[in-house]
Design a protein around this motif. Sequence first.
Motif, PDB file in Angstrom:
ATOM      1  N   UNK A  81      49.358  58.528  69.347  1.00 15.01           N
ATOM      2  CA  UNK A  81      50.291  57.706  68.563  1.00 15.01           C
ATOM      3  C   UNK A  81      49.642  57.054  67.347  1.00 15.01           C
ATOM      4  N   UNK A  82      48.343  56.768  67.420  1.00 19.02           N
ATOM      5  CA  UNK A  82      47.639  56.137  66.311  1.00 19.02           C
ATOM      6  C   UNK A  82      46.891  57.140  65.439  1.00 19.02           C
ATOM      7  N   UNK A  83      46.992  58.429  65.777  1.00 21.85           N
ATOM      8  CA  UNK A  83      46.351  59.476  65.003  1.00 21.85           C
ATOM      9  C   UNK A  83      44.847  59.572  65.206  1.00 21.85           C
ATOM     10  N   UNK A  84      44.296  58.850  66.177  1.00 25.41           N
ATOM     11  CA  UNK A  84      42.840  58.829  66.374  1.00 25.41           C
ATOM     12  C   UNK A  84      42.334  59.908  67.318  1.00 25.41           C
ATOM     13  N   UNK A  85      43.214  60.465  68.150  1.00 20.85           N
ATOM     14  CA  UNK A  85      42.804  61.490  69.111  1.00 20.85           C
ATOM     15  C   UNK A  85      43.669  62.733  68.947  1.00 20.85           C
ATOM     16  N   UNK A  86      43.054  63.877  69.200  1.00 28.37           N
ATOM     17  CA  UNK A  86      43.752  65.156  69.137  1.00 28.37           C
ATOM     18  C   UNK A  86      43.495  65.903  70.438  1.00 28.37           C
ATOM     19  N   UNK A  87      44.579  66.231  71.142  1.00 24.13           N
ATOM     20  CA  UNK A  87      44.485  67.027  72.366  1.00 24.13           C
ATOM     21  C   UNK A  87      44.808  68.472  72.017  1.00 24.13           C
ATOM     22  N   UNK A  88      44.026  69.396  72.574  1.00 27.30           N
ATOM     23  CA  UNK A  88      44.289  70.824  72.366  1.00 27.30           C
ATOM     24  C   UNK A  88      44.083  71.548  73.684  1.00 27.30           C
ATOM     25  N   UNK A  89      44.886  72.592  73.893  1.00 25.39           N
ATOM     26  CA  UNK A  89      44.812  73.307  75.165  1.00 25.39           C
ATOM     27  C   UNK A  89      45.140  74.772  74.972  1.00 25.39           C
TER      28      UNK A  89
END
Length: 156
Positions: A81-89
């Motif tokens: 929500x804050x743009x600080x983390x990116x999840x990828x799978x």
Amino acid sequence: MFFLTNGNGCINILSYPELKPVQSINAHPSNCICIKFDPMGKYFATGSADALVSLWDVDELVCVRCFSRLDWPVRTLSFSHDGKMLASASEDHFIDIAEVETGDKLWEVQCESPTFTVAWHPKRPLLAFACDDKDGKYDSSREAGTVKLFGLPNDS
């Protein structure tokens, strides 16, 4: 603008609502499977069949970072929500969660099967994900699956 990925590894940028071609960017050497914009409007990320996630600057349209911790084609992406983390799978049996600004790995969420989709909560650091986990545990003749959460107080 409307951004669209394609099977040639490109990001096609179209005008909106006319959908007229504006620009095409060579992003990956193989199919671009997914694209996601961060909620701050600073970056967008693409996932590809080359197992890479690339992070792009929205204003400059240049790749600023690549994440290469997955071994299988990237199926799904989500910014926190804050743009600080990116999840990828992908079909790997884990979800990679990276810090956007540095590219550092924050977490590797273990999964028992390939992940189809990831999505961050719109206001909290809570990740929902769905896997192809019907083999063995569930009736494999049915289209079934489960939604799981990462980021609850017991998770590490």
